[in-house]
Design a protein around this motif. Structure first.
Motif, PDB file in Angstrom:
ATOM      1  N   LEU A   1      37.389  43.090  43.075  1.00 20.69           N
ATOM      2  CA  LEU A   1      36.125  43.015  42.353  1.00 20.69           C
ATOM      3  C   LEU A   1      35.044  42.545  43.319  1.00 20.69           C
TER       4      LEU A   1
ATOM      5  N   GLN B   1      36.953  50.510  49.243  1.00 17.73           N
ATOM      6  CA  GLN B   1      37.501  51.525  48.345  1.00 17.73           C
ATOM      7  C   GLN B   1      38.343  52.558  49.096  1.00 17.73           C
TER       8      GLN B   1
ATOM      9  N   ASP C   1      41.876  50.111  45.280  1.00 20.72           N
ATOM     10  CA  ASP C   1      40.999  50.160  44.112  1.00 20.72           C
ATOM     11  C   ASP C   1      39.941  49.061  44.219  1.00 20.72           C
ATOM     12  N   THR C   2      38.660  49.464  44.171  1.00 22.71           N
ATOM     13  CA  THR C   2      37.547  48.533  44.311  1.00 22.71           C
ATOM     14  C   THR C   2      36.508  48.821  43.231  1.00 22.71           C
ATOM     15  N   VAL C   3      36.078  47.763  42.543  1.00 23.86           N
ATOM     16  CA  VAL C   3      35.052  47.874  41.518  1.00 23.86           C
ATOM     17  C   VAL C   3      33.848  47.049  41.964  1.00 23.86           C
TER      18      VAL C   3
ATOM     19  N   ASP D   1      33.526  53.425  41.875  1.00 20.11           N
ATOM     20  CA  ASP D   1      33.609  52.696  40.606  1.00 20.11           C
ATOM     21  C   ASP D   1      32.598  51.560  40.644  1.00 20.11           C
TER      22      ASP D   1
ATOM     23  N   ARG E   1      29.640  49.444  38.215  1.00 16.03           N
ATOM     24  CA  ARG E   1      29.297  49.192  36.817  1.00 16.03           C
ATOM     25  C   ARG E   1      28.108  48.239  36.711  1.00 16.03           C
TER      26      ARG E   1
ATOM     27  N   PHE F   1      35.825  42.472  31.694  1.00 18.05           N
ATOM     28  CA  PHE F   1      37.105  42.949  32.214  1.00 18.05           C
ATOM     29  C   PHE F   1      38.277  42.318  31.475  1.00 18.05           C
TER      30      PHE F   1
END
Length: 241
Positions: free
Chosen positions: A59, A73, A77-79, A98, A100, A111
């Motif tokens: 995150l 990323q 997986d990277t948000v 990704d 937001r 989350f």
């Protein structure tokens, strides 16, 4: 609400920025170095310390223009999250997969529990917690959305370092290891909200972790003369987040 910070970075990326992004404290002003802070390409070889503390899912909180998210990323997986719509659009345009529109201080509402293995907040936005109690509350929320063996990297300016008092907007505090910073951003006729940052020494962050899931495990500075520092946190206690 005016968003001069986000609009300036968005315009810079799209090559239509004709004015500086200005930091202001009263009559004192400073041009904010957009290119240096947000658009120089990140390479892990330049910062092996940071990469050693991060894993995925990651995150990236207050991800800015996506400098770190674009790199990480490619590995896991990277948000990336931001509260500014222009910054979210900038990251999407740059290729962050990704991203937001979300507030790093509303993690529980955004989350699921145990969603991430690591978290990053680079840019001293941690100081927007405003108080020691706010810092403890944030650490509790971060614990809620991270796994039992998670790590986190956050940063601040050290009030115990003499160079910190030279920051635009610096406000002294008689309490050792604490200070404030007050400023706003201006761009293209817009003035943003006044931002109040709480500055913590590493020892104060360590104190704030007491009773949380987190333990302060390392402190890094770019050089010994730097007031800016980064902290690595590790979840080592079975405290319910």
């Amino acid at each position: 609400m005016p968003d001069p910070f986000g609009h300036a970075i968005y315009d810079h990326y799209h090559e239509r920025r004709s004015e500086p992004l200005v930091q202001r404290d009263g009559e004192e002003t400073l041009d904010h170095p957009i290119e240096q802070f947000y658009f120089d390409e990140y390479e892990a070889s330049d910062d092996p310390w940071l990469e050693s503390w991060l894993d995925g899912p990651l995150l990236d909180m207050g991800a800015g223009a996506g400098k770190h998210a674009l790199y990480f990323q490619q590995r896991f997986d990277t948000v990336g999250i931001e509260i500014s719509e222009p910054l979210v659009e900038t990251m999407r345009d740059r290729g962050v997969e990704d991203v937001r529109l979300a507030d790093m201080f509303s993690l529980r509402e955004t989350f699921d529990r145990d969603r991430f293995s690591a978290a990053l907040a680079h840019g001293t936005q941690l100081g927007l917690v405003r108080s020691m109690d706010g810092l403890r509350s944030f650490l509790g929320d971060l614990a809620h959305v991270t796994r039992h063996d998670a790590t986190a990297v956050v940063d601040s300016y050290d009030p115990g370092h003499e160079a910190t008092s030279e920051l635009l907007g610096y406000r002294d505090d008689p309490t050792p290891g604490l200070a404030f910073r007050v400023m706003s951003f201006e761009y293209d006729g817009e003035t943003g909200a006044t931002l109040l940052f709480r500055l913590f020494s590493p020892d104060r962050v360590r104190e704030a972790t007491t009773g949380t899931s987190w333990t302060l495990v390392d402190v890094a500075r770019d050089d010994p003369d730097s007031a800016h520092y980064r902290i690595a946190l590790e979840k080592t206690a079975a405290v319910d987040g």
